[in-house]
Design an enzyme around this catalytic site. Sequence first.
Site, short mmCIF file in Angstrom:
data_model
loop_
_atom_site.label_atom_id
_atom_site.label_comp_id
_atom_site.label_asym_id
_atom_site.label_seq_id
_atom_site.Cartn_x
_atom_site.Cartn_y
_atom_site.Cartn_z
N HIS A 164 -6.00 3.07 -4.32
CA HIS A 164 -5.92 3.32 -2.88
C HIS A 164 -6.32 4.77 -2.56
O HIS A 164 -5.83 5.35 -1.58
CB HIS A 164 -4.50 3.02 -2.40
CG HIS A 164 -4.37 2.70 -0.94
ND1 HIS A 164 -5.22 1.84 -0.28
CD2 HIS A 164 -3.46 3.12 0.00
CE1 HIS A 164 -4.85 1.74 0.99
NE2 HIS A 164 -3.80 2.51 1.18
N HIS A 180 3.79 -2.09 3.23
CA HIS A 180 3.68 -0.70 2.78
C HIS A 180 4.98 -0.26 2.12
O HIS A 180 6.04 -0.36 2.75
CB HIS A 180 3.36 0.24 3.96
CG HIS A 180 2.03 -0.03 4.57
ND1 HIS A 180 1.80 -1.06 5.46
CD2 HIS A 180 0.83 0.59 4.41
CE1 HIS A 180 0.53 -1.06 5.83
NE2 HIS A 180 -0.08 -0.07 5.21
N HIS A 212 -5.22 9.27 -0.06
CA HIS A 212 -5.16 8.39 1.11
C HIS A 212 -6.17 8.82 2.18
O HIS A 212 -5.83 9.03 3.35
CB HIS A 212 -3.74 8.38 1.71
CG HIS A 212 -3.44 7.14 2.52
ND1 HIS A 212 -3.41 7.15 3.89
CD2 HIS A 212 -3.18 5.86 2.15
CE1 HIS A 212 -3.12 5.95 4.34
NE2 HIS A 212 -2.97 5.14 3.30
N ASP A 237 0.82 -1.21 0.00
CA ASP A 237 0.00 0.00 0.00
C ASP A 237 0.86 1.26 0.00
O ASP A 237 1.97 1.26 0.53
CB ASP A 237 -0.89 0.04 1.25
CG ASP A 237 -2.01 -0.98 1.22
OD1 ASP A 237 -2.09 -1.76 0.25
OD2 ASP A 237 -2.82 -0.99 2.17
#
Length: 206
Positions: free
Chosen positions: A84, A175, A88, A33
Amino acid sequence: MYLVKTPWLLKKLYSKFIWNDDRSRRRIYITFDDGPIPVVTPFVLKNLKAHKAKATFFCIGDNVRKHPDIFEQIKADGHAIGNHTFHHLRGWKTDNETYFNDMQQCQQLTGTNLFRPPYGRIKRKQADLINAAYPDMKIIMWDVLSGDFDITLDPAKCLEAVLKHTGNGAIIVFHDSLKAFPRLEYVLPRALEHWSKEGYEFEMLG
């Protein structure tokens, strides 16, 4: 507070979301991510290539805009792309229209059928808006949360927890971010080596 292993009850309550895959096959789904960004994402790509592993990258639209060359490298290496959101956004703290518009802004750059809500936080109405506009969109959550974003977590403990909780069909979250890099740099190559020796196949979501 966060749980490394997602409780079965949470999966049942939000059964329309995808948390893991078929437990009968020896395969896992590694996801990343928050990228793409310099240094970290190229490090991830290098390690994935070394183990002939495919993964899924849930990209922040603003990072795609800033680093299009790295985004193109992810695709050139044959990995899957997910949305995504552009900024964010935390769904629970964002009004539905703003959230949906932000997701669409990212979608213009990613053109994917995979979406992961940042922080795993999304309102049912937001999910409904996404699914109405994109009927083929899959909302992807996770089975194992690495905790690499936790700056208090010792890298060795991070690795230990990930290996302990990963099994057949697991969707694992890492991540590709600067915050996570001190843990990710330690964990990823060791985890890939361990899983390779255990006979896991590394597959993309799709």
